[in-house]
Design a protein around this motif. Structure first.
Motif, PDB file in Angstrom:
ATOM      1  N   ASP A   1      35.475  48.037  37.274  1.00 17.06           N
ATOM      2  CA  ASP A   1      36.344  46.989  36.722  1.00 17.06           C
ATOM      3  C   ASP A   1      35.457  45.946  36.023  1.00 17.06           C
ATOM      4  O   ASP A   1      34.711  45.215  36.704  1.00 17.06           O
ATOM      5  CB  ASP A   1      37.140  46.342  37.863  1.00 17.06           C
ATOM      6  CG  ASP A   1      38.089  45.261  37.360  1.00 17.06           C
ATOM      7  OD1 ASP A   1      37.826  44.680  36.283  1.00 17.06           O
ATOM      8  OD2 ASP A   1      39.082  44.989  38.043  1.00 17.06           O
TER       9      ASP A   1
ATOM     10  N   ASP B   1      36.039  43.116  34.667  1.00 16.74           N
ATOM     11  CA  ASP B   1      36.264  41.711  35.052  1.00 16.74           C
ATOM     12  C   ASP B   1      35.432  41.369  36.284  1.00 16.74           C
ATOM     13  O   ASP B   1      34.800  40.314  36.357  1.00 16.74           O
ATOM     14  CB  ASP B   1      37.748  41.473  35.366  1.00 16.74           C
ATOM     15  CG  ASP B   1      38.596  41.440  34.103  1.00 16.74           C
ATOM     16  OD1 ASP B   1      38.084  40.997  33.064  1.00 16.74           O
ATOM     17  OD2 ASP B   1      39.754  41.886  34.161  1.00 16.74           O
ATOM     18  N   ILE B   2      35.436  42.283  37.249  1.00 21.29           N
ATOM     19  CA  ILE B   2      34.715  42.006  38.492  1.00 21.29           C
ATOM     20  C   ILE B   2      33.207  42.165  38.300  1.00 21.29           C
ATOM     21  O   ILE B   2      32.432  41.298  38.720  1.00 21.29           O
ATOM     22  CB  ILE B   2      35.225  42.939  39.615  1.00 21.29           C
ATOM     23  CG1 ILE B   2      36.669  42.582  39.949  1.00 21.29           C
ATOM     24  CG2 ILE B   2      34.346  42.810  40.853  1.00 21.29           C
ATOM     25  CD1 ILE B   2      37.291  43.414  41.026  1.00 21.29           C
TER      26      ILE B   2
ATOM     27  N   LEU C   1      31.367  41.887  35.677  1.00 17.63           N
ATOM     28  CA  LEU C   1      30.770  40.819  34.866  1.00 17.63           C
ATOM     29  C   LEU C   1      30.772  39.484  35.607  1.00 17.63           C
ATOM     30  O   LEU C   1      29.839  38.686  35.465  1.00 17.63           O
ATOM     31  CB  LEU C   1      31.510  40.701  33.529  1.00 17.63           C
ATOM     32  CG  LEU C   1      31.336  41.925  32.609  1.00 17.63           C
ATOM     33  CD1 LEU C   1      32.176  41.783  31.350  1.00 17.63           C
ATOM     34  CD2 LEU C   1      29.866  42.106  32.231  1.00 17.63           C
ATOM     35  N   LEU C   2      31.810  39.257  36.410  1.00 17.30           N
ATOM     36  CA  LEU C   2      31.836  38.015  37.197  1.00 17.30           C
ATOM     37  C   LEU C   2      30.718  38.021  38.246  1.00 17.30           C
ATOM     38  O   LEU C   2      30.002  37.018  38.416  1.00 17.30           O
ATOM     39  CB  LEU C   2      33.204  37.851  37.870  1.00 17.30           C
ATOM     40  CG  LEU C   2      33.354  36.658  38.798  1.00 17.30           C
ATOM     41  CD1 LEU C   2      33.110  35.341  38.046  1.00 17.30           C
ATOM     42  CD2 LEU C   2      34.736  36.621  39.445  1.00 17.30           C
TER      43      LEU C   2
ATOM     44  N   HIS D   1      27.473  37.564  36.513  1.00 16.20           N
ATOM     45  CA  HIS D   1      27.352  36.155  36.078  1.00 16.20           C
ATOM     46  C   HIS D   1      26.895  35.277  37.254  1.00 16.20           C
ATOM     47  O   HIS D   1      25.984  34.456  37.113  1.00 16.20           O
ATOM     48  CB  HIS D   1      28.710  35.706  35.554  1.00 16.20           C
ATOM     49  CG  HIS D   1      28.845  34.237  35.336  1.00 16.20           C
ATOM     50  ND1 HIS D   1      28.337  33.608  34.215  1.00 16.20           N
ATOM     51  CD2 HIS D   1      29.414  33.261  36.103  1.00 16.20           C
ATOM     52  CE1 HIS D   1      28.599  32.307  34.309  1.00 16.20           C
ATOM     53  NE2 HIS D   1      29.248  32.079  35.434  1.00 16.20           N
ATOM     54  N   LYS D   2      27.522  35.472  38.414  1.00 16.86           N
ATOM     55  CA  LYS D   2      27.181  34.655  39.591  1.00 16.86           C
ATOM     56  C   LYS D   2      25.751  34.927  40.054  1.00 16.86           C
ATOM     57  O   LYS D   2      25.023  34.002  40.434  1.00 16.86           O
ATOM     58  CB  LYS D   2      28.170  34.969  40.730  1.00 16.86           C
ATOM     59  CG  LYS D   2      29.495  34.256  40.573  1.00 16.86           C
ATOM     60  CD  LYS D   2      29.322  32.785  40.886  1.00 16.86           C
ATOM     61  CE  LYS D   2      30.576  32.000  40.572  1.00 16.86           C
ATOM     62  NZ  LYS D   2      30.366  30.550  40.723  1.00 16.86           N
TER      63      LYS D   2
ATOM     64  N   PRO E   1      40.964  40.953  47.277  1.00 15.17           N
ATOM     65  CA  PRO E   1      40.358  39.889  46.476  1.00 15.17           C
ATOM     66  C   PRO E   1      39.237  39.187  47.237  1.00 15.17           C
ATOM     67  O   PRO E   1      39.311  39.054  48.458  1.00 15.17           O
ATOM     68  CB  PRO E   1      41.519  38.947  46.195  1.00 15.17           C
ATOM     69  CG  PRO E   1      42.659  39.391  47.017  1.00 15.17           C
ATOM     70  CD  PRO E   1      42.370  40.698  47.604  1.00 15.17           C
ATOM     71  N   PHE E   2      38.234  38.744  46.476  1.00 19.22           N
ATOM     72  CA  PHE E   2      37.051  38.203  47.132  1.00 19.22           C
ATOM     73  C   PHE E   2      36.735  36.795  46.633  1.00 19.22           C
ATOM     74  O   PHE E   2      37.301  36.331  45.651  1.00 19.22           O
ATOM     75  CB  PHE E   2      35.856  39.136  46.884  1.00 19.22           C
ATOM     76  CG  PHE E   2      35.354  39.125  45.465  1.00 19.22           C
ATOM     77  CD1 PHE E   2      36.066  39.744  44.460  1.00 19.22           C
ATOM     78  CD2 PHE E   2      34.160  38.493  45.130  1.00 19.22           C
ATOM     79  CE1 PHE E   2      35.606  39.737  43.143  1.00 19.22           C
ATOM     80  CE2 PHE E   2      33.690  38.483  43.823  1.00 19.22           C
ATOM     81  CZ  PHE E   2      34.424  39.108  42.832  1.00 19.22           C
ATOM     82  N   SER E   3      35.825  36.170  47.376  1.00 16.45           N
ATOM     83  CA  SER E   3      35.380  34.830  46.999  1.00 16.45           C
ATOM     84  C   SER E   3      33.956  34.951  46.480  1.00 16.45           C
ATOM     85  O   SER E   3      33.099  35.563  47.141  1.00 16.45           O
ATOM     86  CB  SER E   3      35.440  33.921  48.225  1.00 16.45           C
ATOM     87  OG  SER E   3      34.458  32.937  48.150  1.00 16.45           O
ATOM     88  N   THR E   4      33.679  34.376  45.327  1.00 18.00           N
ATOM     89  CA  THR E   4      32.320  34.479  44.773  1.00 18.00           C
ATOM     90  C   THR E   4      31.314  33.711  45.647  1.00 18.00           C
ATOM     91  O   THR E   4      30.150  34.075  45.698  1.00 18.00           O
ATOM     92  CB  THR E   4      32.263  33.933  43.337  1.00 18.00           C
ATOM     93  OG1 THR E   4      32.759  32.603  43.329  1.00 18.00           O
ATOM     94  CG2 THR E   4      33.078  34.787  42.389  1.00 18.00           C
ATOM     95  N   ARG E   5      31.813  32.687  46.331  1.00 17.26           N
ATOM     96  CA  ARG E   5      30.905  31.928  47.206  1.00 17.26           C
ATOM     97  C   ARG E   5      30.472  32.788  48.392  1.00 17.26           C
ATOM     98  O   ARG E   5      29.303  32.810  48.781  1.00 17.26           O
ATOM     99  CB  ARG E   5      31.599  30.668  47.716  1.00 17.26           C
ATOM    100  CG  ARG E   5      31.898  29.709  46.591  1.00 17.26           C
ATOM    101  CD  ARG E   5      32.657  28.513  47.061  1.00 17.26           C
ATOM    102  NE  ARG E   5      33.096  27.728  45.923  1.00 17.26           N
ATOM    103  CZ  ARG E   5      33.535  26.490  45.999  1.00 17.26           C
ATOM    104  NH1 ARG E   5      33.595  25.880  47.160  1.00 17.26           N
ATOM    105  NH2 ARG E   5      33.923  25.853  44.915  1.00 17.26           N
ATOM    106  N   GLU E   6      31.453  33.489  48.965  1.00 15.84           N
ATOM    107  CA  GLU E   6      31.137  34.375  50.092  1.00 15.84           C
ATOM    108  C   GLU E   6      30.162  35.460  49.626  1.00 15.84           C
ATOM    109  O   GLU E   6      29.207  35.795  50.324  1.00 15.84           O
ATOM    110  CB  GLU E   6      32.427  35.010  50.622  1.00 15.84           C
ATOM    111  CG  GLU E   6      32.186  35.895  51.831  1.00 15.84           C
ATOM    112  CD  GLU E   6      33.429  36.678  52.241  1.00 15.84           C
ATOM    113  OE1 GLU E   6      34.499  36.449  51.662  1.00 15.84           O
ATOM    114  OE2 GLU E   6      33.300  37.535  53.136  1.00 15.84           O
TER     115      GLU E   6
END
Lengths: 306, 121
Positions: free
Chosen positions: B10, B12-13, B15-16, B19-20, B105-110
């Motif tokens: 995916d 979107d995921i 690349l996010l 990016h992080k 769904p996930f948290s980028t911080r986690e």
């Protein structure tokens, strides 16, 4: 041997009239032109779709950059142009279902601040079903405070696609308080929500108790009662055992089969008695009977050979 | 700076996540299917692999099994990022050698916290 003489005996000259020759030439030229036009059309279409692909992918990349900045806590202003705004909205809708926690909240807040929520509300009242469905998806992306009222209304929309999108959106939000509304919409006689859409949404919201499925257990619609059984089995709702055993006595084979399947998933050996009692009934279709045998065998951890 | 390979179909995921992780100072490579991802892991020898489960050509479990079967990759930490949420899925993932498991769904911080923990371990 005189070959020329032999040839002259055998060969008969082809008779071609000038009119036929002209027609043949015209057909040949027309076919060539047609083929050329078709080749040109195919090449043009390919070129256009390649250009469109590049433009779309650039637009999506720009929209992603905006959304990533929002998630990073450095929110930019939303683009002004309608096309770029639409790209940002589409990207936000896609990403919002994949994020949770602070990321999701930040995105919802930004979408609301930048007017996307208002736009979603307008779209949800549009004439065309596809716009209403898009509006529902965008509205969910803007949700951080669980105001689901407009989505619940869409569960009874006149277009089945919109109803299904609203159900999926509620499921993706994980709003367990929406379960009774999903069940009611599935059981409705007027504009019913497809049972499969309701089931998927309910599984997403993951109610922790069989009580959460409410009126579905007693529904006169076999599809809805079966859905309750299937969901309870899938989510392993152990407190559904007695309700499922009662459903074994339903007159609807579909309901009996779902209840047996769910009881097998729960794996409580106490249900074996209810299943064996139901098996005594000789009126059951062979497929349902087979399902009951499989469930019975599963509860005893043995393989059923039909 | 660590090298991380993100194997996720995916965009979107992936690349996010990329990016992080880049923002956190890591070098990141992205692959969109299991087979290409495994080839990249064999070639690059990353410090960490972020792996989706459901992917075309080769799923995440198969990628992880192949990594664990290779002595040179057996110790590479694997963080699985997946929508699969059943207890049995979790058991299966850990049984093939996944080190961390994050549900979508996930948290980028986690995600960032777990990545740093795995890289620091």
């Amino acid at each position: 041997m005189n070959w020329q003489c032999v040839w002259s005996d055998c060969w008969e000259p082809e008779i071609v009239t000038p009119g036929v020759e002209t027609v043949a030439t015209v057909i040949l030229v027309a076919s060539t032109v047609l083929v050329l036009v078709l080749v040109l059309a195919v090449v043009s279409l390919r070129a256009l779709s390649a250009v469109k692909g590049v433009v779309t992918s650039r637009r999506t990349a720009a929209a992603r950059a905006v959304i990533f900045a929002v998630i990073d806590g450095d929110p930019p202003r939303a683009p002004r142009g309608p096309v770029r705004r639409a790209a940002v909205a589409a990207t936000a809708v896609r990403l919002s279902t994949k994020l949770r926690g602070a990321d999701r909240a930040a995105l919802a807040r930004w979408l609301t601040d930048e007017g996307f929520r208002h736009r979603a509300t307008v779209m949800m009242h549009a004439t065309f079903a596809i716009s209403r469905a898009r509006g529902a998806r965008l509205f969910v992306a803007c949700l951080a405070d669980r105001e689901t009222g407009p989505l619940l209304d869409l569960l009874h929309d006149r277009d089945v696609r919109v109803r299904a999108v609203a159900a999926r959106a509620l499921g993706e939000c994980g709003i367990s308080s929406a379960v009774p509304f999903l069940v009611r919409a599935a059981a409705s006689h007027e504009n019913p929500l497809p049972v499969s859409a309701a089931a998927m949404a309910i599984v997403h919201t993951a109610p922790r108790s069989a009580r959460g499925l409410g009126m579905a257990w007693g529904s006169g619609d076999p599809a809805v009662a079966s859905m309750a059984a299937d969901v309870a089995g899938y989510l392993h709702l152990t407190d559904a055992r007695e309700r499922l055993e009662r459903l074994l006595n339903s007159g609807e084979p579909e309901v009996v089969a779902s209840a047996a399947r769910a009881l097998a998933r729960l794996g409580d050996p106490r249900s074996a008695a209810a299943i064996s009692t139901r098996l005594v009934d000789g009126d059951l279709p062979a497929q349902v009977r087979n399902g009951l045998h499989v469930a019975f065998a599963d509860l005893h951890h043995v393989r059923f050979e039909s | 700076m660590a090298t991380v390979i993100v194997i996720e179909d995916d965009p979107d995921i992936s690349l996010l996540v990329a990016h992080k992780l880049r923002a956190a100072g890591h070098r990141v490579e992205v692959e969109a299917d299991g087979r290409a991802g495994l080839a990249a892991v064999v070639q690059v020898r990353p410090d960490l692999v972020v792996l989706d489960w459901m992917m075309p050509r080769m799923n995440g479990i198969e990628v992880c099994e192949a990594m664990r079967a290779d002595p040179e990759l057996a110790g590479t930490p694997v963080l699985m990022l997946t929508a699969k949420a059943q207890e049995a899925d979790l058991e299966r993932a850990y049984s093939v050698g996944v080190d961390e498991y994050i549900q979508k769904p996930f948290s980028t911080r986690e995600l960032a916290v777990r990545v740093e923990r795995l890289l620091g371990a």
